[in-house]
Design a protein around this motif. Sequence first.
Motif, PDB file in Angstrom:
ATOM      1  N   LEU A 296       2.201   2.604  -7.246  1.00  0.00           N
ATOM      2  CA  LEU A 296       3.010   1.567  -6.622  1.00  0.00           C
ATOM      3  C   LEU A 296       2.755   0.254  -7.347  1.00  0.00           C
ATOM      4  O   LEU A 296       1.606  -0.090  -7.624  1.00  0.00           O
ATOM      5  N   LYS A 297       3.822  -0.471  -7.716  1.00  0.00           N
ATOM      6  CA  LYS A 297       3.676  -1.717  -8.487  1.00  0.00           C
ATOM      7  C   LYS A 297       4.743  -2.735  -8.087  1.00  0.00           C
ATOM      8  O   LYS A 297       5.913  -2.387  -7.911  1.00  0.00           O
ATOM      9  N   TRP A 298       4.335  -4.005  -8.000  1.00  0.00           N
ATOM     10  CA  TRP A 298       5.269  -5.117  -7.865  1.00  0.00           C
ATOM     11  C   TRP A 298       5.785  -5.503  -9.256  1.00  0.00           C
ATOM     12  O   TRP A 298       5.033  -5.439 -10.230  1.00  0.00           O
ATOM     13  N   ASN A 299       7.048  -5.943  -9.326  1.00  0.00           N
ATOM     14  CA  ASN A 299       7.476  -6.560 -10.577  1.00  0.00           C
ATOM     15  C   ASN A 299       6.955  -7.998 -10.617  1.00  0.00           C
ATOM     16  O   ASN A 299       6.469  -8.533  -9.608  1.00  0.00           O
TER      17      ASN A 299
ATOM     18  N   THR B  22       7.760   2.491  -6.474  1.00  0.00           N
ATOM     19  CA  THR B  22       6.852   3.539  -6.007  1.00  0.00           C
ATOM     20  C   THR B  22       7.152   4.859  -6.707  1.00  0.00           C
ATOM     21  O   THR B  22       8.303   5.177  -6.996  1.00  0.00           O
ATOM     22  N   GLY B  23       6.093   5.644  -6.964  1.00  0.00           N
ATOM     23  CA  GLY B  23       6.235   6.976  -7.536  1.00  0.00           C
ATOM     24  C   GLY B  23       5.576   7.991  -6.630  1.00  0.00           C
ATOM     25  O   GLY B  23       4.484   7.743  -6.097  1.00  0.00           O
ATOM     26  N   SER B  24       6.209   9.159  -6.450  1.00  0.00           N
ATOM     27  CA  SER B  24       5.766  10.102  -5.423  1.00  0.00           C
ATOM     28  C   SER B  24       5.666  11.538  -5.911  1.00  0.00           C
ATOM     29  O   SER B  24       6.253  11.925  -6.927  1.00  0.00           O
ATOM     30  N   VAL B  25       4.929  12.327  -5.127  1.00  0.00           N
ATOM     31  CA  VAL B  25       4.839  13.773  -5.345  1.00  0.00           C
ATOM     32  C   VAL B  25       6.219  14.420  -5.236  1.00  0.00           C
ATOM     33  O   VAL B  25       6.450  15.507  -5.791  1.00  0.00           O
ATOM     34  N   ASP B  26       7.156  13.765  -4.543  1.00  0.00           N
ATOM     35  CA  ASP B  26       8.496  14.349  -4.390  1.00  0.00           C
ATOM     36  C   ASP B  26       9.325  14.292  -5.673  1.00  0.00           C
ATOM     37  O   ASP B  26      10.522  14.558  -5.661  1.00  0.00           O
ATOM     38  N   ARG B  27       8.665  13.890  -6.804  1.00  0.00           N
ATOM     39  CA  ARG B  27       9.254  13.891  -8.151  1.00  0.00           C
ATOM     40  C   ARG B  27      10.122  12.661  -8.436  1.00  0.00           C
ATOM     41  O   ARG B  27      10.739  12.592  -9.501  1.00  0.00           O
TER      42      ARG B  27
ATOM     43  N   PRO C   7       5.739  16.214  -9.849  1.00  0.00           N
ATOM     44  CA  PRO C   7       5.307  14.991  -9.167  1.00  0.00           C
ATOM     45  C   PRO C   7       5.185  13.794 -10.116  1.00  0.00           C
ATOM     46  O   PRO C   7       4.728  13.928 -11.252  1.00  0.00           O
ATOM     47  N   THR C   8       5.634  12.628  -9.643  1.00  0.00           N
ATOM     48  CA  THR C   8       5.506  11.386 -10.410  1.00  0.00           C
ATOM     49  C   THR C   8       4.086  10.854 -10.224  1.00  0.00           C
ATOM     50  O   THR C   8       3.670  10.577  -9.094  1.00  0.00           O
ATOM     51  N   LEU C   9       3.350  10.731 -11.319  1.00  0.00           N
ATOM     52  CA  LEU C   9       1.943  10.329 -11.247  1.00  0.00           C
ATOM     53  C   LEU C   9       1.721   8.833 -11.421  1.00  0.00           C
ATOM     54  O   LEU C   9       0.803   8.268 -10.837  1.00  0.00           O
TER      55      LEU C   9
ATOM     56  N   THR D 111       0.837  -1.194   0.000  1.00  0.00           N
ATOM     57  CA  THR D 111       0.000   0.000   0.000  1.00  0.00           C
ATOM     58  C   THR D 111       0.872   1.243   0.000  1.00  0.00           C
ATOM     59  O   THR D 111       1.953   1.256   0.601  1.00  0.00           O
ATOM     60  N   GLY D 112       0.405   2.290  -0.677  1.00  0.00           N
ATOM     61  CA  GLY D 112       1.094   3.574  -0.678  1.00  0.00           C
ATOM     62  C   GLY D 112       0.210   4.612  -0.022  1.00  0.00           C
ATOM     63  O   GLY D 112      -1.019   4.562  -0.150  1.00  0.00           O
ATOM     64  N   SER D 113       0.831   5.564   0.656  1.00  0.00           N
ATOM     65  CA  SER D 113       0.066   6.494   1.482  1.00  0.00           C
ATOM     66  C   SER D 113       0.545   7.933   1.305  1.00  0.00           C
ATOM     67  O   SER D 113       1.634   8.191   0.796  1.00  0.00           O
ATOM     68  N   CYS D 114      -0.287   8.857   1.793  1.00  0.00           N
ATOM     69  CA  CYS D 114       0.055  10.279   1.737  1.00  0.00           C
ATOM     70  C   CYS D 114       1.225  10.640   2.648  1.00  0.00           C
ATOM     71  O   CYS D 114       1.794  11.725   2.515  1.00  0.00           O
ATOM     72  N   ASP D 115       1.570   9.757   3.585  1.00  0.00           N
ATOM     73  CA  ASP D 115       2.708  10.053   4.453  1.00  0.00           C
ATOM     74  C   ASP D 115       4.041   9.736   3.791  1.00  0.00           C
ATOM     75  O   ASP D 115       5.098   9.871   4.405  1.00  0.00           O
TER      76      ASP D 115
END
Length: 498
Positions: free
Chosen positions: A256-259, A267-272, A294-296, A226-230
């Motif tokens: 967020l994806k498993w290979n 994981t991809g984040s707002v932190d770019r 941000p990475t969408l 799971t990916g979260s806003c934190d």
Amino acid sequence: MSSLTSVELNFLVFRYLQESGFTHSAFTLGYEAGINKSNIDGNMVPPGALIKFVQKGLQYMEMEANLSNSEADIDEDFSFFQPLDLISKDVKELQDMLREKKRKERDREKERDRSFICTGAEPMDISMTPTSQTNHIPSSDVRILEGHTSEVCACAWSPSASLLASGSGDATARIWSIPEGSFKSVHTSSSSISALILKHAKGKSNEKSKDVTTLDWNGEGSLLATGSCDGQARIWTANGDLISTLSKHKGPIFSLKWNKKGDYLLTGSVDRTAVVWDVKAEEWKQQFEFHSGPTLDVDWRNNVSFATSSTDTMIYLCKIGETRPVRVFAGHQGEVNCVKWDPTGSLLASCSDDSTAKIWSIKQNTFVHDLQEHTKEIYTVRWCPSGPGTNNPNKQLTIASASFDSTVKLWDAELGKMLCSFNGHGGPVYSLAFSPNGEYIASGSLDKSILVWSIKEGKIVKTYTGYGGIFEVCWNKEGNKIAACFADNSVIVLDFRM
């Protein structure tokens, strides 16, 4: 009367963006405005609060103009003024407008009295939704899963068991045990379906910094990420036990994806940035810092390479161990909302706020096809499970796109031509999913409806309408159940039989 604080206004705008389906904008505002640090209880704020607040203000101005005008009778609905009038004009100007409109209305009434003619014609009620009552899924084939206390943003079926995961703004994910077989045959009520609660916040729930934004099962169905806003990714067992908390990002995780092998999590984040995690070691292996926004979205091409997309309009093909992108795909003119590899990993589909979808090849930097039939932002694209590398190798290679123009479009991926436009929704289409056999598409919209389309017949075969906008739809591995997550805090599971 006390004034509205900037904190309260920010929260109202934040909730409006969430309810309207502008998830990325909501997360960005929440992150920058520190919504999670406010002491506002989101459960006390009703749906549509911002709209109601603005409407009340406009009604107040309209009442003031009416009440201050001694020549005018007061209408119950105060319908003389347009919102733009109320926002741009003061009370004196509104009073002058009211007098003039009242005078014209009296003149028209007199004219009608002199020349009234009855034509005998009734206004026609024209419906643009090509559905019939027989298409509606009966309540006996529906299970409403309740328990979340905020909007449900994501859902995903386990690839190996009859388990459904959901992620919500209430700082929890849940794993629901869905009975196998049809609901009619097993006689299971909605209340009897149990769920494991995966808490992302200690203490009080509804911490906005803990919103669960994305989730994904590994290939064996033994682990849920799971990916979260934190900014943290968490890995759970199918029994709901937390086994890893992965911390590296400095902003909310959007994707967020498993290979396929299951040894790496992406994981991809707002932190770019995008981060590849070594799951066994429970540590980050490599961070990719190529985007300027941000990475969408992120999507694996194979076990070691993947694509990322961003608000910066760029797409990067990355590989573990490489410090620069393997390929750079530039061509979109707006935020790139989604990237998806075809089953063979040779073609990449993307879609954007520029109203286009594009198909890219690993053999060149420029797009192979530019799909331009949509008229508004495209939120997601999906490959049909057909063609080489699938269980349906002899079927045509196609992709589908879902747009804010209320349509779903099906495309020939090899020719780059539109095959069909599915026009049935009355609002932005946020999600779509192909059935495992590639014969049907389920689409979910902010109009609160799920539509199931037959690709062969080009028409709607099943419909369901809930009580909130729909953020995601997905099929189980057998293709006999469809799940959807709603803005009204519910998760819906539908039996699908033709």
